[in-house]
Design a protein around this motif. Sequence first.
Motif, PDB file in Angstrom:
ATOM      1  N   TRP A 106      -7.428   5.233  -0.314  1.00 56.27           N
ATOM      2  CA  TRP A 106      -6.708   5.098   0.957  1.00 56.27           C
ATOM      3  C   TRP A 106      -7.674   4.891   2.119  1.00 56.27           C
ATOM      4  O   TRP A 106      -7.413   4.093   3.014  1.00 56.27           O
ATOM      5  CB  TRP A 106      -5.836   6.331   1.187  1.00 56.27           C
ATOM      6  CG  TRP A 106      -4.893   6.167   2.337  1.00 56.27           C
ATOM      7  CD1 TRP A 106      -5.045   6.674   3.581  1.00 56.27           C
ATOM      8  CD2 TRP A 106      -3.665   5.437   2.344  1.00 56.27           C
ATOM      9  NE1 TRP A 106      -3.988   6.322   4.370  1.00 56.27           N
ATOM     10  CE2 TRP A 106      -3.121   5.554   3.643  1.00 56.27           C
ATOM     11  CE3 TRP A 106      -2.978   4.699   1.400  1.00 56.27           C
ATOM     12  CZ2 TRP A 106      -1.921   4.963   4.005  1.00 56.27           C
ATOM     13  CZ3 TRP A 106      -1.778   4.102   1.756  1.00 56.27           C
ATOM     14  CH2 TRP A 106      -1.261   4.233   3.042  1.00 56.27           C
ATOM     15  N   GLY A 151      -2.284   9.110   6.054  1.00 55.54           N
ATOM     16  CA  GLY A 151      -2.220   9.013   4.594  1.00 55.54           C
ATOM     17  C   GLY A 151      -3.019  10.107   3.917  1.00 55.54           C
ATOM     18  O   GLY A 151      -2.571  10.697   2.923  1.00 55.54           O
ATOM     19  N   TYR A 194       0.828  -1.206   0.000  1.00 55.93           N
ATOM     20  CA  TYR A 194       0.000   0.000   0.000  1.00 55.93           C
ATOM     21  C   TYR A 194       0.864   1.259   0.000  1.00 55.93           C
ATOM     22  O   TYR A 194       0.516   2.251  -0.627  1.00 55.93           O
ATOM     23  CB  TYR A 194      -0.939   0.014   1.199  1.00 55.93           C
ATOM     24  CG  TYR A 194      -1.985  -1.072   1.162  1.00 55.93           C
ATOM     25  CD1 TYR A 194      -2.681  -1.352  -0.013  1.00 55.93           C
ATOM     26  CD2 TYR A 194      -2.287  -1.799   2.291  1.00 55.93           C
ATOM     27  CE1 TYR A 194      -3.641  -2.344  -0.057  1.00 55.93           C
ATOM     28  CE2 TYR A 194      -3.256  -2.790   2.267  1.00 55.93           C
ATOM     29  CZ  TYR A 194      -3.920  -3.057   1.087  1.00 55.93           C
ATOM     30  OH  TYR A 194      -4.865  -4.027   1.051  1.00 55.93           O
ATOM     31  N   PHE A 246       0.786   4.181  -2.733  1.00 56.67           N
ATOM     32  CA  PHE A 246       0.587   5.555  -2.253  1.00 56.67           C
ATOM     33  C   PHE A 246       1.586   6.502  -2.903  1.00 56.67           C
ATOM     34  O   PHE A 246       1.219   7.548  -3.441  1.00 56.67           O
ATOM     35  CB  PHE A 246       0.750   5.551  -0.723  1.00 56.67           C
ATOM     36  CG  PHE A 246       0.628   6.901  -0.067  1.00 56.67           C
ATOM     37  CD1 PHE A 246      -0.609   7.428   0.224  1.00 56.67           C
ATOM     38  CD2 PHE A 246       1.762   7.620   0.271  1.00 56.67           C
ATOM     39  CE1 PHE A 246      -0.725   8.662   0.855  1.00 56.67           C
ATOM     40  CE2 PHE A 246       1.665   8.851   0.898  1.00 56.67           C
ATOM     41  CZ  PHE A 246       0.408   9.372   1.184  1.00 56.67           C
ATOM     42  N   ARG A 249      -5.074   5.843   8.471  1.00 54.84           N
ATOM     43  CA  ARG A 249      -5.967   6.458   7.475  1.00 54.84           C
ATOM     44  C   ARG A 249      -5.780   7.971   7.446  1.00 54.84           C
ATOM     45  O   ARG A 249      -5.587   8.569   6.383  1.00 54.84           O
ATOM     46  CB  ARG A 249      -7.422   6.094   7.776  1.00 54.84           C
ATOM     47  CG  ARG A 249      -8.397   6.700   6.794  1.00 54.84           C
ATOM     48  CD  ARG A 249      -9.839   6.258   7.033  1.00 54.84           C
ATOM     49  NE  ARG A 249     -10.297   6.588   8.375  1.00 54.84           N
ATOM     50  CZ  ARG A 249     -10.603   5.686   9.303  1.00 54.84           C
ATOM     51  NH1 ARG A 249     -10.508   4.404   9.047  1.00 54.84           N
ATOM     52  NH2 ARG A 249     -11.018   6.058  10.495  1.00 54.84           N
TER      53      ARG A 249
END
Length: 122
Positions: free
Chosen positions: A64, A80, A13, A17, A77
């Motif tokens: 996200w 991000g 992830y 990102f 969370r």
Amino acid sequence: MSRIWERERPLTYDTIFWVVIGAGFVLTGLVGIFLMWKTGLLLLSFLAGSAVNIAITASAVWWWASVFPGTEQHFARMFGIFGLGVSFVNNEVLLFFAQLAMKKKIGGDPPREEYVDFDDED
């Protein structure tokens, strides 16, 4: 042949990102600067680049938030989403100043001509 190439490594992830942040930077810049180069209109090119930036950032925030649902992953969370917000603002500032510099180069003030008086009777 090396065993490294035989294994498949899925993207994490975090990698996705950063790829999305990089793609947002590149695509926003390409669209905004290309339109500025072709049209010379600062507002139109800035709005087009901003639309691309908004689309990429909004989809990245949605993705996200769906990756880290629930209250137990609230910090990851929000961290991000905060990073995506900072990236959005940085892209907008860089786009605007790049286009402003192009505007001064492309369509800035014409060079001043010196006034010559041919009616001198000296």
